[in-house]
Design an enzyme around this catalytic site. Structure first.
Site, PDB file in Angstrom:
ATOM      1  N   GLY A   1      41.811  41.164  40.195  1.00 22.54           N
ATOM      2  CA  GLY A   1      41.766  41.229  38.883  1.00 22.54           C
ATOM      3  C   GLY A   1      40.156  41.590  38.470  1.00 22.54           C
ATOM      4  CB  THR A   2      36.861  40.708  39.704  1.00 20.40           C
ATOM      5  OG1 THR A   2      37.028  39.213  39.349  1.00 20.40           O
ATOM      6  CG2 THR A   2      35.430  41.560  39.506  1.00 20.40           C
TER       7      THR A   2
ATOM      8  CD  GLN B   1      44.685  31.752  35.414  1.00 21.28           C
ATOM      9  OE1 GLN B   1      45.879  31.332  35.575  1.00 21.28           O
ATOM     10  NE2 GLN B   1      43.543  31.734  36.323  1.00 21.28           N
TER      11      GLN B   1
ATOM     12  CB  ALA C   1      48.780  39.190  44.613  1.00 19.43           C
ATOM     13  CG  HIS C   2      44.634  35.180  44.032  1.00 16.69           C
ATOM     14  ND1 HIS C   2      43.494  34.046  43.575  1.00 16.69           N
ATOM     15  CD2 HIS C   2      43.745  35.979  43.586  1.00 16.69           C
ATOM     16  CE1 HIS C   2      42.715  34.175  43.069  1.00 16.69           C
ATOM     17  NE2 HIS C   2      42.755  35.578  42.819  1.00 16.69           N
TER      18      HIS C   2
ATOM     19  CB  CYS D   1      26.739  18.782  29.519  1.00 18.83           C
ATOM     20  SG  CYS D   1      24.912  18.347  29.566  1.00 18.83           S
TER      21      CYS D   1
END
Length: 382
Positions: free
Chosen positions: A71-72, A180, A201-202, A331
């Protein structure tokens, strides 16, 4: 010790049938797909079969499916090449996108001097479509809208059909990070006005290191990675046949079993929300993740009313109990700068309290969830 995996939004367990298919491919389909001999032709045929399978389920043309490393890379390809090749002067996105989109857009603004606009979000992290329309009307520059279908941290669903129609109306291009979403929701790229979507795929029980981009035909993008003419000239490099076979098998299994598995996982989420709400008074759910209608059925982001001093040890404690999930606190101490998503939508005491993302799959059970709730309840009283 029990081992319970509730981090499927990070990555999923690989289906057994996927492993079998990949092993078969590694043993028998080892030719280079660019070679003209029979070994190469067999490999090429295998890849094209996978491309046609994916296209069929998306109602796309096979030429519109480009295999990537995940995806990246697919997000980078779409955003970078749109600016470089299509004359995009303005990118409209949100501040809670995945960093593959957000950081890429920020870098493109520096490199090319393009305008970067952020659509307003409500307190739940849902994009304001009226504001999106205002941004589309802002000037006559060529625009790309990039808004993810399912937020990876809080699970919000955006109305991709409404966004697509707005983009069509104002002649903007529309990209959605659907990492997603693909494998968990049905898609029809003929019905939803969209120019680009991306997948890995993962995230749906396939192997890591493989994904794809849907790129609408004749849109004019050129290759991001230069070298050979693989992937119809969109992406150079010898294709990883075994990974593509694994992607195809996982994709088919996801959609052939979608209704049954979606119903099962939805019930797990409903059950978990009910049980943890009863066990830990004061718990709240980030974004829309506590709403079964407005969020994905695959995850819950919970803000726990625990002493902030106990935040640091919470994930360690869960891990020691055999429970895997993700921290989502905005935080955090040390080098962890926290979640940019929660930092954007939370305020006050909620920012100081620990948030955890629990994400489910077909491999989880209600008995596992009972155990997780019991561990958290015990921790809250310790």
């Amino acid at each position: 010790m029990r081992k319970i995996y509730l981090d499927s939004a990070a990555t999923t367990q690989v289906r057994e049938e996927v492993i079998v298919k990949m092993q078969e491919a590694l043993g028998s389909c080892y030719g280079n797909p660019s070679s003209v001999h029979s070994f190469g032709r067999t490999a090429k045929t295998t890849i094209e079969k996978a491309r046609k399978t994916i296209a069929k389920y998306l109602n796309a043309h096979p030429a519109e499916i480009i295999f990537t490393s995940g995806g990246t890379e697919a997000d980078n390809m779409v955003l970078r090449c749109s600016v470089r090749d299509l004359g995009i002067k303005t990118i409209i996105t949100s501040k809670i996108e995945h960093h593959a989109v957000l950081h890429t857009a920020e870098e493109l603004a520096k490199e090319y001097g393009i305008a970067l606009r952020f659509v307003r979000l409500d307190n739940y992290g849902t994009p304001d479509l009226k504001h999106l329309e205002e941004l589309l009307q802002e000037d006559s520059s060529k625009k790309l809208v990039s808004l993810m279908h399912v937020n990876n941290e809080i699970g919000n669903l955006v109305d991709v059909n409404a966004i697509g129609k707005l983009c069509l109306q104002y002649k903007a291009l529309f990209h959605s990070d659907t990492v997603q979403s693909i494998g968990h929701f049905s898609w029809d790229v003929q019905e939803t006005p969209i120019d680009f979507l991306t997948a890995a795929a993962h995230k749906f029980h396939g192997p890591k290191g493989i994904g794809f981009a849907y790129i609408k035909r004749n849109i004019g993008l050129k290759s991001l990675i230069h070298g050979g003419a693989q992937e119809r000239g969109f992406r150079a490099g010898t294709e990883p046949i075994h990974n593509i076979v694994g992607l195809e098998e996982a994709f088919k299994a996801a959609y052939d079993n979608l209704d049954e598995e979606k119903a099962y996982v939805t019930e797990l989420k409903r059950y978990f929300i009910e049980k943890i709400s009863a066990a830990i008074p004061g718990i709240s759910f980030n974004g829309q993740s506590g709403d079964l209608e407005k969020s994905t059925y695959t995850l819950v982001s919970a803000c726990l009313p625990f002493d902030p001093e106990k935040t640091t040890m919470l994930l360690f404690h869960l891990d020691m109990k055999g429970i895997a999930c993700s921290r989502g606190s905005a935080c955090q101490s040390g080098s962890d700068v926290g979640s940019h998503v929660l930092s954007e939508i939370l305020s006050g005491e909620a920012l100081k309290q620990p948030s955890l993302r629990f994400s489910f799959s077909k491999y989880n059970t209600k008995e596992e969830l009972d155990y997780v709730v019991a561990v958290l309840e015990e921790y809250s009283k310790g």
